[in-house]
Scaffold this motif. Structure first.
Motif, PDB file in Angstrom:
ATOM      1  N   LEU A   1      24.636   2.300  -8.447  1.00 19.49           N
ATOM      2  CA  LEU A   1      24.075   2.743  -9.634  1.00 19.49           C
ATOM      3  C   LEU A   1      24.547   1.933 -11.028  1.00 19.49           C
ATOM      4  CD1 LEU A   1      23.444   5.191 -11.319  1.00 19.49           C
ATOM      5  CD2 LEU A   1      26.353   6.489 -10.868  1.00 19.49           C
TER       6      LEU A   1
ATOM      7  N   MET B   1      21.572  11.416 -16.207  1.00 18.06           N
ATOM      8  CA  MET B   1      22.194  11.993 -14.790  1.00 18.06           C
ATOM      9  C   MET B   1      20.966  13.247 -14.843  1.00 18.06           C
ATOM     10  SD  MET B   1      23.496   9.595 -14.155  1.00 18.06           S
ATOM     11  CE  MET B   1      25.550   7.775 -13.559  1.00 18.06           C
TER      12      MET B   1
ATOM     13  N   GLY C   1      33.727  12.102 -15.103  1.00 17.66           N
ATOM     14  CA  GLY C   1      32.431  10.711 -15.315  1.00 17.66           C
ATOM     15  C   GLY C   1      31.540  10.768 -16.465  1.00 17.66           C
TER      16      GLY C   1
ATOM     17  N   ASP D   1      27.600  18.291 -14.615  1.00 17.87           N
ATOM     18  CA  ASP D   1      27.442  18.065 -13.198  1.00 17.87           C
ATOM     19  C   ASP D   1      27.296  18.733 -11.817  1.00 17.87           C
ATOM     20  OD1 ASP D   1      29.291  17.094 -14.011  1.00 17.87           O
ATOM     21  OD2 ASP D   1      29.194  14.641 -12.657  1.00 17.87           O
TER      22      ASP D   1
HETATM   23  C1  PEQ Z   1      28.461   8.212 -11.675  1.00 20.39           C
HETATM   24  C2  PEQ Z   1      29.546   9.080 -11.593  1.00 20.39           C
HETATM   25  O1  PEQ Z   1      29.210  10.253 -11.422  1.00 20.39           O
HETATM   26  P1  PEQ Z   1      30.541  11.260 -10.111  1.00 20.39           P
HETATM   27  O2  PEQ Z   1      30.738  10.658  -9.785  1.00 20.39           O
HETATM   28  O3  PEQ Z   1      31.083  11.767 -12.048  1.00 20.39           O
HETATM   29  O4  PEQ Z   1      28.959  12.706 -10.302  1.00 20.39           O
HETATM   30  C3  PEQ Z   1      29.867   8.628 -12.800  1.00 20.39           C
HETATM   31  O5  PEQ Z   1      29.637   9.639 -13.867  1.00 20.39           O
HETATM   32  O6  PEQ Z   1      31.455   7.400 -13.286  1.00 20.39           O
END
Ligand code: PEQ
Ligand code: GTP
Length: 235
Positions: free
Chosen positions: A79, A108, A138, A183
């Motif tokens: 990513l 995202m 995040g 998210d």
């Molecule tokens: C990509 C990652 O997403 P999460 O693991 O927090 O959903 C982040 O926001 O650093």
């Protein structure tokens, strides 16, 4: 402004594996992706999905005007590398002054509550780096105008991104948005979709199709799923 939507096309949303089968996780991830793409296009942008493997946008059941505005790039790098390859660089503009035409937004694909208005506010934000933190530390969305800024995802990436912005001398704006901060990573996050999801979204419809419903408890509300025997399984 370019808008990039990273998407893990293979075996997505593994943190939901206790409540969704692999096929269901794939369907739910694509439902959220479709919703996010619709909101981005309604906010006046033409998103590029940066996917780990080929996906056919025609299979996302998008309205025609949205489908026509979406492109897909396959990039199987991790990513952070895939996003950094698309951020503004010193060679993008002649004067390196943070020209807004070179701005890149990264949104995202698992922001199931994202609305057109919330995204329009993000795209209009000032700052050479504008960040929408996600719950849990995040970085759910950001806009980058500074050619020296690079992302470093995972962990408390919001804090890391603040530090990186400072190190490269980029002005920073933090955007406080419930809809963009949510998210959908873990089973408890499904509550947010059932409580706050727009009735028109595929994410909400998909969860309902799967049999999820809110379950009122003594403390925080949870989700339960109607099981194969038609009783309600608690989670
Ligand atoms: C990509 C990652 O997403 P999460 O693991 O927090 O959903 C982040 O926001 O650093
Ligand atoms: N292009 C690309 N996108 C990714 C990659 N990993 C995750 N994403 C996307 O980045 C966003 C945040 O992803 P995460 O929640 O960290 O990971 P996830 O794969 O969706 O879920 P988990 O398997 O539960 O970690 C989502 O839009 C994912 O689809 C990757 O390696 N490459």
């Amino acid at each position: 402004m370019h808008v990039v939507v990273p998407f893990a096309a293979t075996d997505p949303k593994t943190r939901l594996e206790s409540v969704l089968s692999p096929t269901e996780r794939a369907a739910f991830a694509r439902a959220m992706l479709a919703d996010v793409l619709c909101s981005i296009v309604e906010a006046g942008r033409e998103p590029t999905v940066v996917a780990t493997a080929a996906i056919d946008p025609a299979e996302l059941d998008l309205p025609t005007h949205v489908l026509e505005s979406v492109s897909v790039a396959v990039d199987d790098r991790p990513l952070t590398d895939a996003v950094n390859a698309r951020l503004p660089s010193k060679t993008d503009s002649g004067d390196n002054d943070g020209d807004t035409d070179d701005a890149v937004a990264v949104v995202m694909a698992d922001l199931a509550l994202a609305t057109t208005d919330a995204l329009a506010d993000l795209f209009a934000a000032g700052g050479e780096v504008a960040i929408t933190p996600g719950r849990g530390g995040g970085t759910n969305a950001l806009v980058v105008r500074h050619p020296g800024f690079r992302v470093d995802y995972h962990g408390a990436s919001y804090l890391d991104h603040r530090k990186i912005a400072e190190e490269v001398g980029a002005s920073l704006e933090t955007i406080d948005s419930f809809r963009l901060a949510t998210d959908i990573d873990e089973p408890d996050d499904l509550v947010e979709v059932l409580v706050h999801g727009d009735e028109r979204t595929r994410a909400l419809a998909t969860l309902r199709d799967f049999g999820f419903e809110l379950e009122r408890r003594d403390g925080r509300v949870g989700v339960a799923r109607r099981g194969a025997d038609d009783s309600t399984r608690e989670r």
